[in-house]
Design an enzyme around this catalytic site. Structure first.
Site, PDB file in Angstrom:
ATOM      1  N   ASP A 162       0.819  -1.211   0.000  1.00 38.16           N
ATOM      2  CA  ASP A 162       0.000   0.000   0.000  1.00 38.16           C
ATOM      3  C   ASP A 162       0.856   1.265   0.000  1.00 38.16           C
ATOM      4  O   ASP A 162       0.735   2.098   0.889  1.00 38.16           O
ATOM      5  CB  ASP A 162      -0.901  -0.063   1.252  1.00 38.16           C
ATOM      6  CG  ASP A 162      -1.829   1.126   1.370  1.00 38.16           C
ATOM      7  OD1 ASP A 162      -2.336   1.581   0.334  1.00 38.16           O
ATOM      8  OD2 ASP A 162      -2.041   1.584   2.512  1.00 38.16           O
ATOM      9  N   GLU A 413       3.676  -8.092   7.100  1.00 39.40           N
ATOM     10  CA  GLU A 413       2.373  -8.670   6.771  1.00 39.40           C
ATOM     11  C   GLU A 413       2.400  -9.718   5.663  1.00 39.40           C
ATOM     12  O   GLU A 413       1.577  -9.677   4.745  1.00 39.40           O
ATOM     13  CB  GLU A 413       1.374  -7.571   6.405  1.00 39.40           C
ATOM     14  CG  GLU A 413       1.073  -6.633   7.552  1.00 39.40           C
ATOM     15  CD  GLU A 413      -0.197  -5.811   7.336  1.00 39.40           C
ATOM     16  OE1 GLU A 413      -0.661  -5.726   6.184  1.00 39.40           O
ATOM     17  OE2 GLU A 413      -0.724  -5.282   8.327  1.00 39.40           O
ATOM     18  N   TYR A 468      -6.180  -3.329  13.070  1.00 40.71           N
ATOM     19  CA  TYR A 468      -7.057  -2.222  12.685  1.00 40.71           C
ATOM     20  C   TYR A 468      -8.480  -2.429  13.210  1.00 40.71           C
ATOM     21  O   TYR A 468      -9.442  -2.121  12.507  1.00 40.71           O
ATOM     22  CB  TYR A 468      -7.028  -2.069  11.157  1.00 40.71           C
ATOM     23  CG  TYR A 468      -5.699  -1.497  10.692  1.00 40.71           C
ATOM     24  CD1 TYR A 468      -5.495  -0.123  10.660  1.00 40.71           C
ATOM     25  CD2 TYR A 468      -4.636  -2.329  10.337  1.00 40.71           C
ATOM     26  CE1 TYR A 468      -4.272   0.416  10.273  1.00 40.71           C
ATOM     27  CE2 TYR A 468      -3.414  -1.797   9.954  1.00 40.71           C
ATOM     28  CZ  TYR A 468      -3.230  -0.418   9.919  1.00 40.71           C
ATOM     29  OH  TYR A 468      -2.022   0.118   9.545  1.00 40.71           O
ATOM     30  N   GLU A 503       1.403  -1.413  14.001  1.00 39.96           N
ATOM     31  CA  GLU A 503       0.483  -0.542  13.263  1.00 39.96           C
ATOM     32  C   GLU A 503      -0.875  -0.551  13.941  1.00 39.96           C
ATOM     33  O   GLU A 503      -1.399  -1.618  14.283  1.00 39.96           O
ATOM     34  CB  GLU A 503       0.290  -1.012  11.811  1.00 39.96           C
ATOM     35  CG  GLU A 503       1.486  -0.774  10.916  1.00 39.96           C
ATOM     36  CD  GLU A 503       1.240  -1.186   9.462  1.00 39.96           C
ATOM     37  OE1 GLU A 503       0.073  -1.196   9.012  1.00 39.96           O
ATOM     38  OE2 GLU A 503       2.230  -1.499   8.779  1.00 39.96           O
TER      39      GLU A 503
HETATM   40  C1  GCB Z   1      -1.181  -2.336   6.658  1.00 40.82           C
HETATM   41  C2  GCB Z   1       0.110  -2.208   5.925  1.00 40.82           C
HETATM   42  C3  GCB Z   1       0.400  -0.776   5.531  1.00 40.82           C
HETATM   43  C4  GCB Z   1      -0.870  -0.107   5.035  1.00 40.82           C
HETATM   44  C5  GCB Z   1      -1.883  -0.107   6.166  1.00 40.82           C
HETATM   45  C6  GCB Z   1      -3.217   0.541   5.757  1.00 40.82           C
HETATM   46  O1  GCB Z   1      -1.437  -3.250   7.368  1.00 40.82           O
HETATM   47  O2  GCB Z   1       1.192  -2.763   6.609  1.00 40.82           O
HETATM   48  O3  GCB Z   1       1.392  -0.770   4.551  1.00 40.82           O
HETATM   49  O4  GCB Z   1      -0.641   1.171   4.549  1.00 40.82           O
HETATM   50  O5  GCB Z   1      -2.155  -1.415   6.538  1.00 40.82           O
HETATM   51  O6  GCB Z   1      -3.371   1.731   5.941  1.00 40.82           O
HETATM   52  O7  GCB Z   1      -4.069  -0.162   5.218  1.00 40.82           O
END
Ligand code: GCB
Length: 591
Positions: A162, A413, A468, A503
C-alpha cells in the site's frame, strides 16, 4: 562494503545533479547499446529523486520497465594511481551500470547500496560517461513482489503493498578513491561489563596489512587502542548510547604500509549499548524499553522517495515534539542518512527489509484482492526466497553497526497462516540470526493471521502486530472493537514474548470534523487511538505502540484511498491533525 567517506586517505565526489534521462518503453536500449554514447532524445532528471512525479506526465508516473540515466564526470587529476570506485546508495528496484562502454556492475533490490571498482576504465583528469539502466518492474521473484497485468491501456504494474511504486535513483551516487590496499569491511558489536563498555571489532582488508584501531570519545580523546584485524576494546566508565541520548564514540581503523605509514583510514561511529529480550520485556542496556512512535515512509511531494535533509531533520524535530522515541523503517531500508541521524539523535529503529506484500490475500494493504496463491512454484517460490535472503544479507551488512537499530523486521504482513509460509520463513529467521546474533529478529504479523492461526510467529523473538480493530473491522464501532482487540491481545500475551503494536491507525481527512466521532474525521482518529491505548495499557506484554502512520503518503489510486493513505498523524506536508496533539499529551509527560 564500506560507505564512501572523506578521511585522511580517502576522497569522494558526489555525482548528484541533473542527469540525462530517457524511458525505454520498447525495451531496446540494451541491445541498441544506449550506453555507447550520449542518450538520444533524453530529458533532464534530478538525482537523487524518484522520477515518477517530476514530469507532469502520466506516462512517466505510471511507467513500467527500463529507464536510462546518464551523466559525465571528470575524475580528479590527483587520483592517479588510486583505486577508483563508483558507489550507488540505491537504485530501485534493479540496475546495470556502464563506465564508458564497459558494463561494470548489476544489482538487484531497490534499497541497498552497490558499487563497482572502475579503476581500469578511467583516467585521472579525464571525463568518464556513466550510464545506468534502472528497472522498476516487480515480479513474483522480486522483493517486494508484483505482477504485470495487461489492461486495455497497456501493461500495468500490480502489487500487494500500500504505497506508490516510486523508482529511480533516489539516493546519492558517489565516485571515490582509496589506496589500492584498503579496508573492505568493519563490524562492531558492543557490550557492557558493569560500568565499562566493550567494543568487539572485526576489520577486513583487500590485502594483508598491519591494522590499528583507535577509539575516541565525543571530545576526541583516545579512550582505547588496539592492533590486529580483530579484537576487543575496553572503555572504562563508558558513556552508553541510550534512547534519547545518542552518544557516539569514533572508531578509526587504519591500515599501515610496510614503512609504517597509514595507507587507509576509515571512521566508524560506535554507540555502546546492549539489546536483549527477556520474557515479555524488551531491554536496552538491561532496562525495559517501551517504544512510542510510528511506522513511517520515505515519501515526499515531487521527489517521491528521494532523500531530503531538510525534511529528515524536520521529521525528527516532530518526533521529539510529539514524544516519539522510535520508528520502524516500514517497509524497506531507509537512506543511510536517516540511520546515521537516528544514531546521533538517540532515536530507536526497527529496521525492515523490502519484503512487503508477500500476501496475495491483501490488495494494497486492504483485504480482498484475490486471484493468486502466495507461496507456490508459480508465484513466491524458492527463487523469490533466495532474493529475499539476499535482501536480508544486504540489510544486515549495511546497518549492523548502527546502535539505533535494535530489531530486524524481515517482512511486513506476509501470509503467515499456512504451511507454505512456515517453510518459507524458517530458513530466513535462521539466516538473520546467523548474520547477527546480537539483535532480536521478528516479522510483522497481519490481522488475517490472528492469534492461534499464525504459523510464523513461533520463530520470532518479539511479536509485532498490525491491527485495525475499529477501522477495517468494527468500523466506527469502538466499543465492539475494544472487546475484540483485547480478547485477541490476551491470547498473544500468553506467548510470553514482548509485543509491539507496529500498526494501528484510522484514515483521517484533515479538516473533517464531526461531533460524534465519525470515521474519517479528526475526532474519530483521536477516539480510535484512545481506545487502542486503553487496550495496550491493560496488557503488560505490550512494550510498544507505533501508530500508522507518521504522515499521509502516496499510494496507487483506489476506492479506499483519497489522494493516498490518510492515516497520517501529520499531513503529507507535516501539518498536525488533532491526533498529533492527543499523542503528544500521552507520550510527553512534560507537555
Ligand atoms: C497495513 C500495511 C500498511 C498499510 C496499512 C493501511 O497493514 O502494513 O502498509 O498502509 O495497513 O493503511 O491499510
Amino acid at each position: 562494503m564500506l560507505r564512501p567517506q572523506d578521511t585522511a586517505t580517502r576522497e569522494r565526489k558526489r555525482l548528484d545533479g541533473l542527469w540525462r534521462f530517457a524511458l525505454d518503453p520498447a525495451g531496446e536500449g540494451r541491445t541498441a547499446r544506449w550506453f555507447g554514447g550520449p542518450l538520444a532524445g533524453a530529458r533532464e532528471m534530478a538525482v537523487p529523486a524518484s522520477f515518477n512525479d517530476i514530469a507532469a506526465d502520466s506516462a512517466v508516473r505510471e511507467y513500467v520497465g527500463d529507464v536510462w540515466y546518464q551523466t559525465e564526470v571528470r575524475v580528479p587529476r590527483g587520483w592517479d594511481g588510486r583505486r577508483i570506485v563508483l558507489h550507488f546508495e540505491s537504485a530501485t528496484h534493479r540496475a546495470t551500470v556502464w563506465a564508458g562502454d564497459t558494463e561494470v556492475v548489476s544489482h538487484e533490490g531497490g534499497y541497498t547500496p552497490f558499487a563497482a571498482d572502475i579503476t581500469a576504465h578511467v583516467r585521472a583528469g579525464e571525463p568518464v560517461r556513466i550510464t545506468v539502466v534502472v528497472n522498476n518492474t516487480l515480479t513474483f521473484q522480486s522483493i517486494p513482489p508484483g505482477v504485470i497485468e495487461d489492461t486495455p491501456a497497456g501493461p500495468r504494474q500490480r502489487y500487494w503493498h500500500d504505497f506508490f511504486n516510486y523508482a529511480g535513483l533516489h539516493r546519492p551516487v558517489w565516485l571515490y578513491q582509496t589506496d589500492p590496499v584498503h579496508l573492505t569491511d568493519i563490524t562492531v558489536v558492543t557490550g557492557l561489563d558493569g560500568g565499562d563498555g566493550t567494543v568487539d571489532y572485526t576489520t577486513a582488508a583487500s590485502a594483508p596489512a598491519t591494522t590499528r584501531v583507535v577509539l575516541r570519545d565525543a571530545t576526541g580523546r583516545t579512550v582505547a587502542e588496539g592492533s590486529g584485524a580483530s579484537g576487543t576494546l575496553r572503555v572504562p566508565d563508558a558513556h552508553r548510547w541510550a534512547p534519547g541520548d545518542g552518544y557516539l564514540y569514533d572508531l578509526e581503523a587504519q591500515l599501515l604500509g610496510d614503512d609504517g605509514t597509514v595507507v587507509d583510514s576509515y571512521h566508524q561511529s560506535v554507540g555502546i549499548r546492549t539489546v536483549t529480550v527477556s520474557g515479555n520485556r524488551f531491554l536496552i542496556n538491561g532496562e525495559p524499553f517501551y517504544f512510542t512512535g510510528f511506522g513511517k515512509h520515505e515519501d515526499l511531494a515531487v521527489i517521491g522517495k528521494g532523500h531530503n535533509d531538510a525534511f529528515m531533520v524536520h521529521d525528527f524535530e516532530l518526533l521529539r515534539w510529539i514524544g516519539a522515541n522510535s520508528f520502524r523503517t516500514s517497509h524497506y531500508p531507509y537512506s543511510e542518512e536517516v540511520l546515521d541521524y537516528a544514531d546521533r539523535q538517540g532515536i530507536v529503529l526497527i529496521d525492515e527489509t523490502a519484503a512487503v506484500g508477500l500476501n496475495m490475500g491483501l490488495g494494497g494493504g486492504i483485504f480482498g484482492a484475490q486471484g493468486y496463491e502466495t507461496f507456490s512454484p508459480d508465484t513466491v517460490n524458492d527463487a523469490s526466497r533466495e532474493v529475499h535472503a539476499q535482501a536480508i544479507r544486504e540489510l544486515v551488512e549495511r546497518d549492523r553497526n548502527h546502535p539505533s537499530v535494535v530489531l530486524w523486521s524481515i517482512a511486513n504482513e506476509p501470509e503467515s497462516d499456512t504451511e507454505g509460509a512456515e517453510d518459507y520463513f524458517r530458513p530466513l529467521f535462521e539466516l538473520t540470526r546467523e548474520l547477527d546474533p546480537s539483535r532480536p529478529v521478528g516479522f510483522v504479523n497481519v490481522m488475517l493471521s490472528p492469534y492461534g492461526k499464525c504459523r510464523v510467529s513461533q520463530f520470532a523473538d518479539v511479536l509485532m502486530l498490525n491491527r485495525y480493530y475499529g477501522w477495517y473491522v468494527n468500523t466506527g464501532d469502538l466499543p465492539a472493537a475494544e472487546r475484540a482487540w483485547e480478547e485477541e491481545l490476551r491470547g498473544w500475551a500468553g506467548e510470553n514474548k514482548p509485543i509491539i503494536i507496529t500498526e494501528y491507525g484510522a484514515d483521517t481527512y484533515p479538516g473533517l470534523h464531526s461531533v460524534d466521532a465519525q470515521p474519517w474525521s479528526e475526532e474519530y482518529q483521536v477516539a480510535y487511538l484512545d481506545m487502542n491505548h486503553r487496550v495496550f495499557d491493560r496488557c503488560d506484554a505490550v512494550v510498544g505502540e507505533h501508530v500508522w502512520n507518521f504522515a499521509d503518503f502516496a499510494t496507487t489510486s483506489g476506492v479506499m484511498r483519497v489522494g493516498g493513505n490518510k492515516k497520517g498523524v501529520f499531513t503529507r506536508d507535516r501539518q498536525p491533525k488533532a491526533a498529533a496533539h492527543a499523542l503528544r499529551r500521552r507520550w510527553r509527560k512534560d507537555a
